[in-house]
Write a protein that holds these residues in place. Structure first.
Motif, PDB file in Angstrom:
ATOM      1  N   ALA A 120       0.840  -1.196   0.000  1.00 30.64           N
ATOM      2  CA  ALA A 120       0.000   0.000   0.000  1.00 30.64           C
ATOM      3  C   ALA A 120       0.872   1.242   0.000  1.00 30.64           C
ATOM      4  O   ALA A 120       1.938   1.269   0.595  1.00 30.64           O
ATOM      5  CB  ALA A 120      -0.905   0.005   1.222  1.00 30.64           C
ATOM      6  N   GLY A 121       0.403   2.231  -0.684  1.00 35.60           N
ATOM      7  CA  GLY A 121       1.069   3.535  -0.652  1.00 35.60           C
ATOM      8  C   GLY A 121       2.099   3.694  -1.750  1.00 35.60           C
ATOM      9  O   GLY A 121       3.037   2.913  -1.869  1.00 35.60           O
ATOM     10  N   GLY A 122       1.905   4.683  -2.572  1.00 41.89           N
ATOM     11  CA  GLY A 122       2.924   5.054  -3.552  1.00 41.89           C
ATOM     12  C   GLY A 122       2.919   4.251  -4.838  1.00 41.89           C
ATOM     13  O   GLY A 122       3.725   4.531  -5.725  1.00 41.89           O
ATOM     14  N   ILE A 123       2.038   3.256  -4.963  1.00 42.21           N
ATOM     15  CA  ILE A 123       1.993   2.504  -6.218  1.00 42.21           C
ATOM     16  C   ILE A 123       0.931   3.156  -7.100  1.00 42.21           C
ATOM     17  O   ILE A 123      -0.255   3.052  -6.827  1.00 42.21           O
ATOM     18  CB  ILE A 123       1.658   1.020  -5.975  1.00 42.21           C
ATOM     19  N   ARG A 124       1.375   3.846  -8.129  1.00 46.51           N
ATOM     20  CA  ARG A 124       0.427   4.642  -8.917  1.00 46.51           C
ATOM     21  C   ARG A 124       0.349   4.209 -10.369  1.00 46.51           C
ATOM     22  O   ARG A 124      -0.574   4.574 -11.072  1.00 46.51           O
ATOM     23  CB  ARG A 124       0.829   6.132  -8.885  1.00 46.51           C
ATOM     24  N   THR A 125       1.346   3.471 -10.845  1.00 48.34           N
ATOM     25  CA  THR A 125       1.343   3.157 -12.273  1.00 48.34           C
ATOM     26  C   THR A 125       1.246   1.653 -12.504  1.00 48.34           C
ATOM     27  O   THR A 125       1.636   0.836 -11.662  1.00 48.34           O
ATOM     28  CB  THR A 125       2.633   3.654 -12.954  1.00 48.34           C
ATOM     29  N   THR A 126       0.728   1.335 -13.689  1.00 46.04           N
ATOM     30  CA  THR A 126       0.612  -0.059 -14.088  1.00 46.04           C
ATOM     31  C   THR A 126       1.982  -0.722 -14.124  1.00 46.04           C
ATOM     32  O   THR A 126       2.136  -1.878 -13.727  1.00 46.04           O
ATOM     33  CB  THR A 126      -0.044  -0.118 -15.480  1.00 46.04           C
ATOM     34  N   LYS A 127       2.969   0.042 -14.591  1.00 45.83           N
ATOM     35  CA  LYS A 127       4.306  -0.510 -14.702  1.00 45.83           C
ATOM     36  C   LYS A 127       4.814  -1.011 -13.347  1.00 45.83           C
ATOM     37  O   LYS A 127       5.317  -2.121 -13.228  1.00 45.83           O
ATOM     38  CB  LYS A 127       5.248   0.563 -15.263  1.00 45.83           C
ATOM     39  N   GLU A 128       4.618  -0.177 -12.309  1.00 43.79           N
ATOM     40  CA  GLU A 128       5.045  -0.596 -10.967  1.00 43.79           C
ATOM     41  C   GLU A 128       4.259  -1.829 -10.520  1.00 43.79           C
ATOM     42  O   GLU A 128       4.833  -2.778  -9.972  1.00 43.79           O
ATOM     43  CB  GLU A 128       4.798   0.525  -9.957  1.00 43.79           C
ATOM     44  N   ALA A 129       2.950  -1.806 -10.748  1.00 43.48           N
ATOM     45  CA  ALA A 129       2.108  -2.922 -10.302  1.00 43.48           C
ATOM     46  C   ALA A 129       2.551  -4.230 -10.965  1.00 43.48           C
ATOM     47  O   ALA A 129       2.649  -5.267 -10.310  1.00 43.48           O
ATOM     48  CB  ALA A 129       0.644  -2.625 -10.611  1.00 43.48           C
ATOM     49  N   VAL A 130       2.838  -4.161 -12.264  1.00 41.80           N
ATOM     50  CA  VAL A 130       3.236  -5.377 -12.978  1.00 41.80           C
ATOM     51  C   VAL A 130       4.586  -5.880 -12.454  1.00 41.80           C
ATOM     52  O   VAL A 130       4.804  -7.084 -12.314  1.00 41.80           O
ATOM     53  CB  VAL A 130       3.281  -5.114 -14.504  1.00 41.80           C
ATOM     54  N   ARG A 131       5.469  -4.940 -12.127  1.00 39.23           N
ATOM     55  CA  ARG A 131       6.751  -5.354 -11.552  1.00 39.23           C
ATOM     56  C   ARG A 131       6.542  -6.108 -10.245  1.00 39.23           C
ATOM     57  O   ARG A 131       7.231  -7.088  -9.964  1.00 39.23           O
ATOM     58  CB  ARG A 131       7.624  -4.124 -11.300  1.00 39.23           C
ATOM     59  N   TYR A 132       5.587  -5.635  -9.445  1.00 35.90           N
ATOM     60  CA  TYR A 132       5.326  -6.332  -8.184  1.00 35.90           C
ATOM     61  C   TYR A 132       4.717  -7.709  -8.437  1.00 35.90           C
ATOM     62  O   TYR A 132       5.003  -8.658  -7.709  1.00 35.90           O
ATOM     63  CB  TYR A 132       4.415  -5.489  -7.283  1.00 35.90           C
ATOM     64  N   LEU A 133       3.904  -7.820  -9.474  1.00 38.55           N
ATOM     65  CA  LEU A 133       3.339  -9.139  -9.782  1.00 38.55           C
ATOM     66  C   LEU A 133       4.454 -10.103 -10.180  1.00 38.55           C
ATOM     67  O   LEU A 133       4.440 -11.287  -9.797  1.00 38.55           O
ATOM     68  CB  LEU A 133       2.308  -9.034 -10.908  1.00 38.55           C
ATOM     69  N   VAL A 134       5.421  -9.604 -10.947  1.00 45.76           N
ATOM     70  CA  VAL A 134       6.574 -10.444 -11.295  1.00 45.76           C
ATOM     71  C   VAL A 134       7.286 -10.888 -10.024  1.00 45.76           C
ATOM     72  O   VAL A 134       7.646 -12.061  -9.860  1.00 45.76           O
ATOM     73  CB  VAL A 134       7.553  -9.660 -12.210  1.00 45.76           C
ATOM     74  N   MET A 135       7.430  -9.943  -9.104  1.00 42.96           N
ATOM     75  CA  MET A 135       8.124 -10.272  -7.861  1.00 42.96           C
ATOM     76  C   MET A 135       7.359 -11.315  -7.046  1.00 42.96           C
ATOM     77  O   MET A 135       7.952 -12.247  -6.490  1.00 42.96           O
ATOM     78  CB  MET A 135       8.327  -8.997  -7.043  1.00 42.96           C
TER      79      MET A 135
END
Lengths: 299, 328
Positions: free
Chosen positions: B266-281
């Motif tokens: 939570a907090g600071g995740i604003r873009t799809t690019k960041e979200a997809v990176r977290y899904l990879v992680m």
């Protein structure tokens, strides 16, 4: 090989110095990045001699440029007209100081004599001054009070449309460029402009003047590269509000206008652009929205 | 001080393999021994690993899948002092049907609001399958008496919240009073009843990754169903290295106990690019098992708009703009 200085004086043979060449880059959000794609393309003079390699922008650079322009729009559109005029005048001042550089670049890019190039630079500087003067005056010409049959004071005001995508003229590398971007900036729009594909270098140098002119970062964003590659993405981008197809040949304009119609963009596709004539106010009126206000009287 | 681990969900399914873990929560000393016995985090290594995972390129059909998965994982959040019932109602409408033009966009996982607005959200979301989460326990500082916190939780649950986001007492954690934090989580878990408990570690205030690992294990041992990075009120909030350490914690916890717990960023995740990176992680660090709204969530408000814009880009082929999504 650098030669050793003998005592306090250098030897007669001057040291050979490695030339420091300029990298012609994009101008996005007030910064000068290379293309995210890593591509560049050779720019030559009319005789075919290599002048430099310019960045070849990709659709993702265009996307970034539109994002930067959108971000800058709130500040630039809300700046007072007087302030915008001052900034545009400042651009003219900065260009004047680089006069010789622009003349040399135009001669290299377009061929022709130094006199013609000097005349083009002078005309470009004057054009900034012309539009700087219009900044706090065009609203009086384009807008005004409307007579209405009721107890209301009714008036119309031009407001900036938003992000304007421009394909700059292909032939005139500096004056043509200034003639299309200046009016869009004057009325408070922010701009994403694709420079002339074959002659992009004077426009890139102009952005260096813009960066030192108090023009906020992102208000003008420059892309160099292939118009054929970039223009469709600019035309279809849903966050671009207006499209200026001055630099696109008439035959190629239809598919771009169709793509722009999907989001009801204002499209400017003039038959000709007479750079020698006084510009008039038609380009100022092209990218504004008219807001009409009904103000009750006698309350 | 004795800690009643038997009351926690951590103990129920813990078999013999997890006997060591059950002992860990027995008292303050064994808790300290366990948490300080955890291997230290190699900060440079964690950052390098997180950065390396961020270089994956996810395109076309994989991107479309990732966007829809991320939408299903969003806890659409509004936690402002200025929140009104009207704002929560419109947010709930968006949660159930994120894109008014496109019914193929899945609903989000949950709506996250303050306790006093839970009833409003429950009313609007009835029958949609979207959960109602509520922050509680004196969010965001967590500075209140335990009794107050428990009342806060009980009221949110009574109003119909099916998920509770609690904050830990960071002051107690940082001063080494692990048992106090543990007891609080246990007590809150009990007050939650059947509601899911997400434990906010507020990693921005924990300073080191070692502390993040200890707090993660503490929350898991005490029975938290999710461990959550941040309140969103402190910067930095969710960062890739922190997410990495927390995902390792749930993975290791599952390996030792067989129990699958979740992670919420939570907090600071604003873009799809960041979200997809977290899904990879998530996929690479925890495992595919965790790529599910039941075990991984994004707490976000503006992220959903960016996901919708990227989805528009994939379906229309033209770059999208913020004019085509709702502001909140």
């Amino acid at each position: 090989m650098p030669s050793k200085p003998a005592g306090r004086t250098r030897t007669a043979q001057p040291a050979e110095r490695v030339a420091v060449r300029k990298t012609y880059k994009l101008y996005i959000g007030g910064a000068f990045p290379r293309s995210e794609s890593g591509r560049s393309y050779p720019v030559t003079d009319p005789a075919g001699t290599l002048l430099a390699h310019a960045a070849q922008a990709s659709r993702k650079d265009l996307r970034d440029a539109v994002t930067a322009a959108r971000k800058a729009f709130a500040g630039w559109s809300r700046a007072t007209a007087y302030n915008r005029g001052q900034v545009l005048y400042r651009i003219a001042e900065m260009m004047e100081g680089r006069r010789e550089q622009f003349i040399a670049e135009i001669v290299a890019a377009e061929g022709g004599g130094a006199d013609a190039a000097a005349a083009q630079v002078d005309a470009a500087v004057d054009r900034w001054v012309w539009y700087a003067g219009w900044s706090d005056k065009y609203a009086q010409v384009v807008g005004g009070a409307n007579p209405v049959a009721g107890p209301y004071f009714n008036f119309s005001l031009p407001e900036p449309s938003g992000v304007v995508g421009i394909v700059a003229p292909q032939e005139s590398s500096l004056l043509g460029f200034v003639s299309v971007v200046a009016p869009a900036l004057t009325t408070g729009n922010t701009v994403v402009v694709v420079a002339s594909s074959q002659r992009p270098l004077p426009a890139v140098s102009l952005t260096e003047a813009l960066a030192t002119s108090d023009l906020p970062g992102g208000v003008l964003n420059l892309l160099t590269g292939s118009v054929d590659e970039l223009a469709p993405w600019l035309a279809s981008h849903r966050d671009v509000n207006c499209l200026d197809l001055t630099g696109v040949p008439a035959a190629d304009r239809v598919p771009l206008a169709q793509a722009a119609a999907d989001t009801v963009k204002r499209v400017l596709a003039p038959a000709t652009l007479d750079l020698a004539a006084e510009p008039g106010t038609s380009r100022l009126a092209a990218f504004v929205e008219t807001k009409t206000v009904w103000h009750p009287l006698g309350v | 001080m004795s800690i009643a681990l038997s009351q926690t969900s951590a103990s129920g399914a813990v078999g013999t393999a997890a006997a060591g873990l059950a002992d860990a929560g027995r008292d303050d000393a064994s808790l300290r021994r366990f948490l300080h016995g955890l291997p230290g985090v190699d900060q440079v290594g964690a950052e390098a690993r997180a950065a390396a995972l961020a270089t994956r390129s996810i395109k076309t059909t994989a991107k479309a899948w990732a966007i829809d998965t991320a939408i299903r994982m969003v806890d659409l959040t509004t936690l402002e002092g200025s929140d009104t019932a009207g704002k929560v109602r419109s947010l709930c409408g968006k949660a159930a049907r994120p894109d008014p033009w496109d019914a193929s966009v899945p609903a989000v996982a949950a709506v996250c609001v303050y306790p006093d607005l839970v009833a409003t959200a429950v009313q609007v979301l009835r029958g949609t399958g979207v959960q109602v989460a509520s922050v509680a326990t004196a969010f965001p500082s967590g500075r209140a008496a335990l009794a107050t916190k428990l009342v806060d939780v009980a009221e949110a649950v009574a109003a119909g919240a099916s998920e509770i986001d609690m904050v830990i007492d960071r002051g107690a954690f940082l001063s080494g009073q692990y048992a106090k934090v543990f007891d609080e989580i246990v007590a809150v878990k009990q007050a939650c009843g059947s509601a899911h408990l997400k434990v906010i570690l507020e990693t921005g205030e924990l300073v080191t990754l070692d502390s993040v690992r200890r707090a993660s294990w503490l929350a898991l041992l005490a029975g938290g169903d999710f461990i959550k990075t941040s309140t969103g009120k402190v910067s930095p909030a969710a960062t890739p290295p922190v997410a990495l350490v927390m995902l390792q914690a749930v993975r290791d916890f599952a390996a030792r106990t067989g129990e699958v717990r979740g992670v919420k960023l939570a907090g600071g995740i604003r873009t799809t690019k960041e979200a997809v990176r977290y899904l990879v992680m998530v996929n690479e660090v925890a495992g595919q098992r965790w790529l599910d709204p039941a075990t991984f969530r994004f707490g976000a408000s503006s992220l959903l708009n960016d996901l919708l814009q990227q989805r528009h880009k994939l379906t229309t082929g033209a770059y999208d703009g913020p004019d085509y999504v709702s502001i909140d």
